[in-house]
Design an enzyme around this catalytic site. Structure first.
Site, PDB file in Angstrom:
ATOM      1  N   TYR A 140       0.813  -1.223   0.000  1.00 35.34           N
ATOM      2  CA  TYR A 140       0.000   0.000   0.000  1.00 35.34           C
ATOM      3  C   TYR A 140       0.848   1.275   0.000  1.00 35.34           C
ATOM      4  O   TYR A 140       0.305   2.369  -0.182  1.00 35.34           O
ATOM      5  CB  TYR A 140      -0.949   0.032   1.206  1.00 35.34           C
ATOM      6  CG  TYR A 140      -1.977  -1.074   1.244  1.00 35.34           C
ATOM      7  CD1 TYR A 140      -2.194  -1.906   0.159  1.00 35.34           C
ATOM      8  CD2 TYR A 140      -2.745  -1.273   2.380  1.00 35.34           C
ATOM      9  CE1 TYR A 140      -3.138  -2.932   0.206  1.00 35.34           C
ATOM     10  CE2 TYR A 140      -3.699  -2.283   2.436  1.00 35.34           C
ATOM     11  CZ  TYR A 140      -3.888  -3.105   1.353  1.00 35.34           C
ATOM     12  OH  TYR A 140      -4.825  -4.093   1.410  1.00 35.34           O
ATOM     13  N   LYS A 195       5.195 -14.101   2.784  1.00 36.41           N
ATOM     14  CA  LYS A 195       5.173 -15.003   1.625  1.00 36.41           C
ATOM     15  C   LYS A 195       6.619 -15.136   1.168  1.00 36.41           C
ATOM     16  O   LYS A 195       6.989 -14.851   0.010  1.00 36.41           O
ATOM     17  CB  LYS A 195       4.261 -14.391   0.545  1.00 36.41           C
ATOM     18  CG  LYS A 195       3.815 -15.362  -0.521  1.00 36.41           C
ATOM     19  CD  LYS A 195       2.903 -16.472  -0.029  1.00 36.41           C
ATOM     20  CE  LYS A 195       2.599 -17.448  -1.145  1.00 36.41           C
ATOM     21  NZ  LYS A 195       2.067 -18.726  -0.674  1.00 36.41           N
ATOM     22  N   ASP A 227      -0.891 -17.729   3.285  1.00 37.47           N
ATOM     23  CA  ASP A 227      -1.994 -18.630   2.915  1.00 37.47           C
ATOM     24  C   ASP A 227      -2.235 -19.646   4.026  1.00 37.47           C
ATOM     25  O   ASP A 227      -3.383 -19.931   4.391  1.00 37.47           O
ATOM     26  CB  ASP A 227      -1.719 -19.309   1.564  1.00 37.47           C
ATOM     27  CG  ASP A 227      -0.291 -19.814   1.415  1.00 37.47           C
ATOM     28  OD1 ASP A 227       0.599 -19.362   2.164  1.00 37.47           O
ATOM     29  OD2 ASP A 227      -0.053 -20.666   0.538  1.00 37.47           O
ATOM     30  N   ASP A 251      -3.975  -6.252   6.717  1.00 37.20           N
ATOM     31  CA  ASP A 251      -5.304  -5.727   6.399  1.00 37.20           C
ATOM     32  C   ASP A 251      -6.280  -6.871   6.145  1.00 37.20           C
ATOM     33  O   ASP A 251      -7.365  -6.954   6.733  1.00 37.20           O
ATOM     34  CB  ASP A 251      -5.163  -4.834   5.152  1.00 37.20           C
ATOM     35  CG  ASP A 251      -6.456  -4.157   4.756  1.00 37.20           C
ATOM     36  OD1 ASP A 251      -7.353  -4.024   5.608  1.00 37.20           O
ATOM     37  OD2 ASP A 251      -6.571  -3.750   3.586  1.00 37.20           O
ATOM     38  N   ASP A 255      -9.544  -8.649   8.740  1.00 44.18           N
ATOM     39  CA  ASP A 255     -10.965  -8.839   8.420  1.00 44.18           C
ATOM     40  C   ASP A 255     -11.360 -10.308   8.567  1.00 44.18           C
ATOM     41  O   ASP A 255     -12.446 -10.631   9.037  1.00 44.18           O
ATOM     42  CB  ASP A 255     -11.278  -8.355   6.991  1.00 44.18           C
ATOM     43  CG  ASP A 255     -11.755  -6.902   6.976  1.00 44.18           C
ATOM     44  OD1 ASP A 255     -11.320  -6.135   7.865  1.00 44.18           O
ATOM     45  OD2 ASP A 255     -12.550  -6.527   6.090  1.00 44.18           O
TER      46      ASP A 255
END
Ligand code: ATP
Length: 369
Positions: A140, A195, A227, A251, A255
């Protein structure tokens, strides 16, 4: 102590949920006999401000936030207030504060309170972990950059620095040392989420995190791919204590975590740096329910509790830390006895009724203390 707090109600349900949090803070002030006090200053920010003035946050509001001890935000942004390139205009306010005040640590607690619905049939020993999200680097960081070529190709650049990674991982270890470990085994643990098997930048993030971990032998350390983390947060959430992740991964996972403990309506957050702290629910402005008295104010009330805890620890003010716990206990009571359950949690309380229930429980918590 008395604290200057910038109130930023913002858009949609923002003013409704901030209103309830302010009622709770005012009750804390009276219950503490003024030992913990607030001087509030309210500013218009977000999509509404942008439409009216062309700016999502004015220079005056920004300066006031910079000077304040803390900021409490409702929600900034509306889906139909957009720049020509499609980016939401209202959220500029939050990015301006996040980058301008270097609020590099996004602290996202994920806790399953008794009485809250979870879609997980076996949450095991319970769910109580915190995601520490790097807030100003990662993918971001390219928000105002990126490139498009001939309408055929688009690219964004992810930024990971040693200094940025070190300080966010240090935050994760510092937080772990204040908690009582993962619910499953009581072990204080930091989990690095990345990752590292695919991108060099994530391999670097993991390498720096591992270096920082070596300085904290009292806290367990592990690294998992993002993952796999998504899988484990559903399959065995009680084994997690503190997770630290790059901006976008943090982020997304926060959620996911919110979805396992009752949703966005009960998920608070803090964006903090070395000097400034901004506290807000994890949800957006929820325009579909704005102005109807249906919004769940718990996430913003819990964010106000986080604000008190942060202020108290920063200023060595035990009364503020204690007041944060009062709020947390009051929320736990209202969720468990059902009096504060709003529609998103399967109950029927409206925004104000939920706030009333928290105030009643707060009075009881203070009386019992
Ligand atoms: P943003 O991108 O700005 O974070 P979003 O698109 O993720 O926003 P939200 O505004 O958070 O969306 O709303 C998502 C859904 O959750 C909506 O249906 C909304 O009504 C619901 N919701 C969000 N916050 C609350 C709340 N405090 N109480 C009840 N429902 C909520």
């Amino acid at each position: 102590m008395a604290y200057d707090v910038s109130l930023l109600p913002g858009d949609g349900i923002g003013p409704e949920v901030v209103g309830e949090a302010v009622r709770v803070l005012e009750r804390v002030e009276s219950a503490s006999g003024g030992e913990v006090a607030f001087r509030f200053e309210t500013h218009e920010i977000g999509a509404g401000a942008w439409r009216r003035t062309g700016e999502a946050i004015s220079a005056e509001a920004y300066a006031s936030c910079e000077a304040a001890d803390a900021m409490l935000l409702g929600a900034a942004g509306l889906p139909d207030a957009r720049h020509p390139d499609g980016r939401e205009a209202g959220s500029d306010a939050m990015f301006r504060l996040r980058f301008g005040l270097d609020l590099y640590a996004g602290i996202r607690p994920v806790r399953l309170y008794a009485g809250c619905p979870s879609p997980l049939s076996t949450p095991g020993a319970g769910i109580d972990y915190v995601i520490v999200r790097e807030n100003v680097e990662g993918l971001y960081a390219g928000r105002h950059g990126g490139s498009r070529v001939e309408g055929e190709v688009a690219a964004d650049t992810s930024i990971i620095t040693r200094a940025g990674t070190r300080r966010i991982v240090e935050q994760a270890f510092a937080l772990a040392s204040t908690r009582s470990g993962a619910p499953a085994d009581g072990v204080s643990r930091v989990t690095c989420v990345d990752k590292a098997n695919v991108l060099a930048s994530y391999a670097f993030f993991r390498a720096v995190a591992t270096e920082v971990a070596a300085g904290h032998p009292d806290v367990a350390f592990e690294a998992v791919y993002v993952d796999a983390a998504a899988l484990y947060l559903v399959q065995r959430p009680s084994t997690f204590d503190v997770l630290v992740a790059e901006n976008m991964f943090g982020d997304i996972l926060s959620d996911l975590g919110a979805g396992t403990v009752g949703g966005l309506g009960v998920s608070p957050s803090a964006d903090v740096g070395e000097r400034h702290g901004l506290f807000q629910a994890s949800h957006g402005s929820a325009p579909d329910i704005a102005g109807k008295g249906l919004a769940n104010p718990i996430a913003t009330i819990l964010s106000a509790a986080m604000m008190l805890d942060w202020l108290g620890r920063r200023h060595g003010d035990d009364a503020a830390v204690r007041a944060g716990r009062w709020i947390d206990d009051a929320v736990a009571t209202t969720l468990e006895d059902g009096s504060g359950l709003t529609r998103d949690l399967g109950g029927s309380a409206g925004t104000t009724e939920c706030g009333d229930a928290v105030l009643r429980a707060l009075d009881a918590a203070v009386a019992a203390a």
